[in-house]
Each structure stands twice: as C-alpha cells, then as structure tokens.
Design a protein around this motif. Structure first.
Motif, PDB file in Angstrom:
ATOM      1  N   HIS A 187       0.469  11.153   5.641  1.00  0.00           N
ATOM      2  CA  HIS A 187       0.834  11.031   4.224  1.00  0.00           C
ATOM      3  C   HIS A 187       0.238  12.205   3.442  1.00  0.00           C
ATOM      4  O   HIS A 187       0.935  12.884   2.706  1.00  0.00           O
ATOM      5  N   HIS A 188      -1.056  12.425   3.613  1.00  0.00           N
ATOM      6  CA  HIS A 188      -1.729  13.518   2.909  1.00  0.00           C
ATOM      7  C   HIS A 188      -1.741  14.756   3.795  1.00  0.00           C
ATOM      8  O   HIS A 188      -2.789  15.208   4.267  1.00  0.00           O
ATOM      9  N   HIS A 248       0.837  -1.197   0.000  1.00  0.00           N
ATOM     10  CA  HIS A 248       0.000   0.000   0.000  1.00  0.00           C
ATOM     11  C   HIS A 248       0.870   1.245   0.000  1.00  0.00           C
ATOM     12  O   HIS A 248       1.915   1.287   0.650  1.00  0.00           O
ATOM     13  N   PHE A 249       0.422   2.279  -0.731  1.00  0.00           N
ATOM     14  CA  PHE A 249       1.268   3.465  -0.868  1.00  0.00           C
ATOM     15  C   PHE A 249       1.499   4.193   0.455  1.00  0.00           C
ATOM     16  O   PHE A 249       2.432   4.973   0.571  1.00  0.00           O
ATOM     17  N   SER A 250       0.672   3.938   1.451  1.00  0.00           N
ATOM     18  CA  SER A 250       0.919   4.527   2.767  1.00  0.00           C
ATOM     19  C   SER A 250       1.471   3.498   3.757  1.00  0.00           C
ATOM     20  O   SER A 250       1.407   3.693   4.960  1.00  0.00           O
ATOM     21  N   ALA A 251       2.010   2.401   3.233  1.00  0.00           N
ATOM     22  CA  ALA A 251       2.448   1.325   4.121  1.00  0.00           C
ATOM     23  C   ALA A 251       3.678   1.692   4.936  1.00  0.00           C
ATOM     24  O   ALA A 251       3.773   1.353   6.115  1.00  0.00           O
ATOM     25  N   THR A 254      -0.181  -8.590   3.947  1.00  0.00           N
ATOM     26  CA  THR A 254      -0.258  -7.412   3.086  1.00  0.00           C
ATOM     27  C   THR A 254       1.053  -6.659   3.017  1.00  0.00           C
ATOM     28  O   THR A 254       1.279  -5.904   2.072  1.00  0.00           O
ATOM     29  N   HIS A 255       1.937  -6.827   4.001  1.00  0.00           N
ATOM     30  CA  HIS A 255       3.178  -6.067   4.036  1.00  0.00           C
ATOM     31  C   HIS A 255       4.420  -6.943   3.889  1.00  0.00           C
ATOM     32  O   HIS A 255       5.456  -6.476   3.451  1.00  0.00           O
ATOM     33  N   TRP A 287       2.061  -3.317   9.890  1.00  0.00           N
ATOM     34  CA  TRP A 287       0.671  -3.193   9.470  1.00  0.00           C
ATOM     35  C   TRP A 287       0.243  -1.748   9.622  1.00  0.00           C
ATOM     36  O   TRP A 287       0.517  -1.112  10.630  1.00  0.00           O
ATOM     37  N   ARG A 288      -0.461  -1.215   8.643  1.00  0.00           N
ATOM     38  CA  ARG A 288      -0.869   0.180   8.688  1.00  0.00           C
ATOM     39  C   ARG A 288      -2.069   0.332   9.615  1.00  0.00           C
ATOM     40  O   ARG A 288      -3.200   0.122   9.247  1.00  0.00           O
TER      41      ARG A 288
END
Length: 841
Positions: A427-428, A374-377, A772-773, A400-401
C-alpha cells in the motif's frame, strides 16, 4: 547487453576462474550478474526456514531452498535440472541434448566436490549458470524476435496512488524495442526517436524523457512539487495492439504549474495539463504518433479491447481518497479508438489500477474497496464486462489483512487458462513486490486459497513477512514462464530498501516457476518497465452487451434481480424474515479530508464514508427481489427484517450502467460455482420491477440535525435538561469531539451526538478476524447497538411513534453518522439544520 553496475564482494581468485567461458555466446557480460545472483542465493540459504514456511503456497517446490542445498551451486544445479526436464517436454527437446550432457557432467562433478572448496564451487556455480542461460533461451515460448518496453524511473513518492500522478514523476526514459533479445548481439531502438505528435495540444512536438539527470525534486504528498527545474517527461504503461503493429502508452511532459489546484468543480481536474499523464498511440516503426487524451487529469494504463475500444484509468470521476493527504481518485474508463466517446465504466469512489483483458473478453483490474473497513483491507482484483457491467471481485475482497498480499497489481491473463499473474505489492509503496499466480476457479476462502507464489524467496511487502519491492510488471508466457522486471538491489541485505528504493534499477528478466531468472536487458541509468513480446497475439472474444437501450430523456437506471437473499456467505440468525432491501448511495469525497463524518469506525484509519438512502424495495417470501436502481452511482445494499432493521450490510460498493439488467444469486454467494437450478420462478420476477420508496427527511441527503435531533427534541430533551447530573446532554449545542486515532479529526457535532453515538450508537463491527472485514448478520446497526434495545424495551415508559423509532433505527443502521457532505461550508450549513447536497455524486 548493458551490465548491472553495483557490486558484491567476492575473492579476486574466485572471479579469475570465470575467464575460460565468459566469452561464450549468450553469456557475454554476465559475470557481474552471476556474482549478484550468487550473493542473493547465499542470503536465501540463510533464510531457508522462512522460505520453507511458504511451501504450501508455492507453485513449484524447486523455487524453495531445500534441505540438501548447501551453497548456491547446489541450488542452481537443482533448479537448472528442473528447467531442463520441463523443456524436454516441448519442441525444444532436439536442441537440448548436448546441454543436457554438459549439465549431467556438472552434476557429477558437484557430487564429488568438497563444499568447503569455495573457489571450485564458485567455478561450478558459474559453469551451471552458463548452461542454464543457454537452456532457458531454447524455450519455444521465446518465439518472438523483438521485445517492447518502456524505460521509467520510479516515482519520487512511495504510495500506490501517487506513483501515477504526473506531478510525482521523475523525468527520463522512453519507448523502446529490443531486437534479438535472446541472441548474442541484441539491438536497442528508440521507437520515438524521429516521431512528432500529429494532433492535439502537442502537435508538432517530440516526446522525450530528456537526459536522465539526477534531479533534486520533491513531491510533498499534498499535490505539490518543488526543487530543480527539469527537462523531458516520463513514460508509462505501454500496451501492444493484437496485431502487433501499434502501441498505446502514457506520457507526462513534467511542465507547468507545480501546485495542486483545489476546487469542487467536478467538470475539471486538479493539475496543470503538462503535469498529467495523457494517452498516446504510435506505430511500432515510430510513425503516426497521436495524442488521444488531454486535460487537467491524469490518464494512464491504456488497454486495447477486442472491440477496438480502449480501456484506461482516469481521474475524471472526481474525488479524493479518504485516508489522508491530497490524492485524487482515478477509476476505470474507456473510449473509442480515436479518443472520442469517453465513458465512465466504474463509478467507484476510490482508486483503481491496471486494467487488462481476461481470456474470456472481460476486463480484470485492481480496485481499492474499503467501506467501513481498514484502509489497507482490500486492494484486490476484480472483473467487469467490457461495457462496465456486473463488477465482481475475483477473490480476497473480504480477506483478513495478514497472510496474504497487501495489494495485487499489474494483472495479466495467463494464455489458455483461467489464471492471472500479478504482483503482490504494498500500500505504502509502488507496484513492485513478489510475483503470484491467481487461479480464478479456486473457491475464495477469504484468505489466499486461489494464490500460488512464483517467487517465494521474496515475501509479501508491507506484511509481517517483510517483503521487498523486487519484482514487477509480469508478462506471462505460460503458468511457469514469465517476463518481468527485477532488481536484486532491493533485497533486504542492501541499503536501497532503507532509502525507499530511490536508486532501484529494474532490468528485464525471464523468470520461471522453478526459481531461475535470466537477465535480458538492463540500462544502468534508468529502470525498465512492462516488457511485452512484440508479436501478434490471439484476440479474446467480443462479448455481447448486457445493456438495453434507454430513453435518453429519462434518468439513467438499471434493473436488478435477486434470486434469494437467504443465499448468504454468512447465515442469518434463526427465524429471520427478510422483508426489504435498503439501497444506499456512496458519496465520493469531494475535498481532501477536513473533519470526520461521524464517529470513526475503529481500526479503519480513514473517514467514515459519506452516504445517503436512495430508498427501499420489497423482498418476497421466497427471498426474491426485483427492482429498479439509479445507474452511474456507487451503491450498496442492506437486508431489512420485518421491523425494518438491517440484519446485514454490505461493506463493499457496486454500480450499474444505464440500461443494465443484472441478476444476483443471493447475498455474497460463492462466485466459483454455477447457481443451483431453480425449482420455480422467483416470485418477484412474476411482476414488474419495484421502484425505490424514498425514506424520511434527513436520510437523503444524510443529516443528523434533521433526522435525529427533532426526535430528541420531541421526546427526550425536556426530561434530560431536568436531570443534568444523571442524564446525558441531548440538545443541539455545538461541541468539539477530540479525535483519538489516525485520520480521526477533532470534529464539531451536537452535544446529543457526542452523548449518544460513542456509547449507544453502532459504529464498531467487532475486532475478531471474522468481523473486521465482513458484517456479522444480526449484530449490525440497530440490532448491534445499545440504544435500540433500550428504546424498544421502553426507556422510562417512553413510547416513540413508529416513524420516530424508524428515524432512530435508520441512523443506527448508517454507522451512526452525523454529516452527509464532506465540504467545510456544507458541514457548517448542516450544523444549522439546512438541507445541503454534496457537490460530487
């Protein structure tokens, strides 16, 4: 002392009780600040249950809201007492006796005072604030006469990358020194008031932030700015020399072409020179102002190394981020003290931030690392040697995010210990949030074990905690005391947050781990950033280089040794025999996203990363490997079993410097312990290093049309054409696959790819927290696909040659990609079956 210029409503009668003591030393002008803190504490008391839920992650329990805290007066009494107790253990003891008596009297009065008597309780609260401020300023760590900082508006676009593009800068500010910052009459000096640049393109000019006008300007997130014409530039990221005599900083003029320059020439940047941050140096008295960098790329965050070289962030690496918009990549570089001999220290393909010197002489910085994740991982802290060798995450790179910070930015080493203070940022958003302490010696549990919260009342931003961009740019004086910037107006109870913090006004504060904070300076027209004590400081050691001299006529190479590939964070399936390592090169994205590279990995929100196979090297029976790899490239590794199938794959990148010699204990071995003693010399180290053995056509550069379609044409196409009702299309007709998620574009592929990749290929690592990571060994690539078992079992008695079966398995081990280049024209050429090299490697 400038005051805060926003208001919290309190009864007029309560404000009147402040008058008897507001004229005392070190408290003048504090009445509005105390009103603000009072309202913030009321909000914290209302939110006490949520804050208490962070108890186990908080450094000092005094920073929480206790059950016994009935109102802000109780909170400030308790926290001030904790501060006093701590400072009594220092040389400040002799100065605290009278203040201690005053505090004790207030504690006694508070116990007998009716909590419903709001006027009396507010008088008690402000009395304690007065005492607290005087106690805090007795801290012997405040043994510096001057404070260095910049004034700086937040960028006009809220994103972790865009905040450092000069194109998104709001003009204003400057480089300042605050003298006698803890006295009754501090003095402010504009360091550059009489300075002119001595060299370079701006020779003879002054650097100015202009008039701080509220310009109406807009940055579109695609590299372009519009709106009012502006005057003046913007200042960023000061760094003080170890002797305290000179300052490095970044400055952008905010002039020139307002459009992004789109091209694929790696030798130049994407902006007008006057729209880029460049690095300057000046003496603290304003003399000898020099420009050290220039060009069409942003360069900022200079950091002086013990050797005298300067580390900084630069866009010279080239490329764009992979999850949307127009965001050029900036990574770690260094240069000689005069701006010459610029070297790339990080060949990473995604953005990096905020280099600093660790106490051991290494570089610590933040890296965005999200290969097939994930781009915010992961925007986590890393370390590398001063010459860019052996980059390694400090912690959390595979976390894990959730339940931990989205980003950890603005790292600074805590004096005397293996810890860093940092900002838990979004992130944002921009580099503001909650303050944390990172203990590099604590075992990384892929969660938050190495972290302690310093400001638990502010949750982690852009997480389920709903935190705010309240604190920033901490400078540690010790584990418990820090300078930073802070703005209460960013808290949830205020409108600023809803407006994207456009009117945030960060002041300089002294904060402690007991929950106290004291305003040192604020300019009501513009925020402050990165306060630094203006005194000489200890220089960390200069580390010996791990780079051996190489023949400049040869291609740059490094030598890598792996002691035991079976030493892995996750165990391999029982009976697994590793026979080789496959080395992949990661391709930087040379243009903003135009299409997918293949089927999108679910939950990533970004393009599949471009890659190709550099080759394979053998692994010995004892799990050791010894081999040569190209330097100055970003690479990752896969371990292969006796059938040549990937058992495990990295989801992170690394790189090597020319002549570097690196030894790894294993595959993602624990970082916080020493390697186990070797009983015997690893077998691979008894021989010369292996050379990479190139793979088949279609793997370098990567190309599904050359790697897979010929196999389908030989074995499958005729039969499938005869049975069109039952068999999927396996020809090379061009078909558009519809995107289904963010950054999942409508993309043209072969019909065979559309038939095979989504249903039979491998691109989904799994959806549980552990998958996921990180890669689950034995569940990756060909071993985790539907296609390989079908072919291995014998699909309709089909017998593939070993070479053709290898082509299928290496495709599956590459997340079932199609393209090997990002550019539109190159992709069209690959569709025609042509060999196309990426423009940026």
């Amino acid at each position: 002392m400038n005051r805060i210029h926003f208001h919290f409503i309190l009864p007029t009668i309560i404000c009147s009780v402040l008058q008897p003591f507001l004229v005392l030393p070190a408290t003048a002008g504090m009445e509005e600040e105390w009103r603000i803190q009072y309202t913030v504490l009321q909000s914290d008391i209302t939110n006490r249950v949520c804050i208490a839920g962070r108890r186990n992650e908080t450094l000092r329990q005094d920073a929480l809201i206790h059950e016994s805290d009935r109102d802000p007066a109780d909170v400030v009494l308790r926290r001030t007492a904790a501060l006093l107790t701590d400072l009594k253990q220092t040389s400040a003891l002799k100065h605290l006796a009278d203040l201690g008596k005053e505090l004790a009297a207030l504690q006694s009065a508070g116990k007998s005072m009716d909590v419903k008597d709001s006027e009396a309780r507010y008088k008690l609260y402000t009395d304690v604030c007065r005492i607290r401020r005087q106690i805090a300023f007795k801290n012997p760590l405040l043994n510096f006469p001057d404070l260095l900082f910049v004034k700086h508006h937040r960028a006009i676009y809220n994103h972790m990358c865009d905040q450092y593009y000069g194109m998104a800068a709001r003009p204003g500010g400057g480089l300042y020194i605050l003298s006698d910052p803890f006295g009754s009459e501090p003095k402010l000096k504009d360091v550059l008031a009489g300075s002119v640049v001595r060299n370079g393109r701006l020779k003879g000019q002054k650097l100015s932030g202009g008039s701080n006008k509220p310009y109406k300007i807009h940055f579109d997130g695609l590299g372009n700015i519009s709106g009012d014409e502006t005057e003046g530039g913007s200042f960023l990221s000061p760094d003080l020399s170890f002797d305290g005599k000179s300052v490095l900083f970044a400055y952008v003029e905010c002039t020139g072409n307002r459009k992004h320059d789109h091209h694929t020439d790696p030798s130049r940047g994407h902006w007008a020179e006057g729209r880029c941050y460049h690095i300057f140096r000046v003496n603290i008295d304003g003399s000898n102002l020099e420009q050290l960098t220039d060009g069409t790329w942003n360069e900022f965050d200079p950091c002086l190394m013990p050797s005298g070289r300067i580390v900084f962030m630069s866009e010279r690496r080239g490329g764009y981020l992979r999850c949307g918009r127009v965001c050029p990549t900036f990574t770690l570089y260094d240069m000689a003290s005069d701006g010459s001999d610029v070297r790339c220290l990080s060949f990473h393909e995604t953005n990096e931030w905020h280099p600093t010197v660790a106490n051991d002489g290494k570089i610590a910085w933040t890296r965005w690392d999200y290969i097939d994740r994930h781009f915010s991982a992961a925007h986590m802290p890393w370390t590398t040697t001063a010459d860019g060798c052996d980059p390694r995450p400090i912690h959390g790179n595979y976390a894990w995010r959730g339940g931990r910070p989205d980003m950890e930015m603005s790292l600074k080493a805590v004096p005397g210990v293996s810890k860093f203070v940092a900002t838990a940022a979004p992130h944002h958003g921009q580099a503001y949030g909650s303050l944390i302490l990172i203990n590099a010696q604590v075992r990384d549990d892929d969660s938050g074990a190495p972290l302690k919260r310093l400001t638990p009342e502010v949750g982690y931003t852009e997480t389920s905690e709903g935190g705010t961009e309240t604190y920033g740019t901490p400078w540690p004086l010790s584990e418990d005391y820090h300078l930073c910037v802070y703005d209460a107006k960013t808290r949830p109870e205020n409108e600023s947050r809803k407006k994207g913090y456009i009117d945030a006004n960060y002041g300089i504060y002294l904060v402690d781990s007991f929950g106290n904070k004291e305003l040192i300076y604020r300019d009501p027209e513009i925020s402050c950033l990165r306060p630094i004590p203006l005194i000489p400081r200890r220089k960390p050691p200069v580390l010996a280089s791990n780079i051996k001299s190489t023949d400049k006529q040869q291609l740059p190479e490094a030598t890598v040794s792996v002691i035991n590939v079976y030493e892995s964070f996750k165990p391999f399936p029982a009976g697994t025999k590793i026979k080789a390592l496959r080395v992949w090169q990661i391709i930087p994205q040379s243009v903003p996203a135009v299409r997918n590279m293949g089927v999108q990995v679910p939950g990533t929100g970004s393009l599949n990363i471009g890659r190709y196979v550099l080759g394979t090297v053998p692994v010995e029976e004892d799990g050791s490997a010894h081999f040569v790899v190209p330097a100055k490239l970003q690479v990752f590794f896969q371990v292969l079993d006796e059938k040549g199938l990937a058992v495990q794959s990295m989801r992170s990148g690394t790189h090597f410097q020319p002549g570097e010699e690196l030894a790894c204990q294993g595959c993602h071995e624990p970082k916080n312990r020493a390697p186990a003693p070797l009983k015997r010399e690893p077998m691979a180290m008894k021989r010369p290093p292996s050379r990479l053995q190139p793979d088949v056509d279609g793997t370098n550069p990567f190309s599904y049309p050359r790697l897979i379609q010929p196999v389908l044409n030989r074995y499958c196409l005729e039969c499938h054409k005869k049975n069109p009702e039952k068999a999927p299309k396996l020809d090379s007709d061009q078909v558009v696959m519809k995107g289904k998620a963010y950054m999942d574009f409508n993309t043209t592929y072969y019909a065979s790819y559309v038939s095979l990749a989504p249903k039979y290929g491998f691109y989904d690592y799994g959806k549980s927290e552990g998958k996921t990571h990180r890669t689950s060994p034995g569940e990756f690539g060909a071993l985790g696909s539907k296609l390989y078992p079908m072919l291995a079992k014998g699909h309709h008695d089909l017998k593939l040659s070993s070479d053709d079966m290898h082509r299928i398995t290496v495709w599956l081990d590459s997340c079932s990609l199609f393209y090997g280049v990002y550019e539109k024209e190159g992709g069209e050429a690959q569709l025609r079956g042509e060999i196309v090299k990426p423009t940026l490697e």
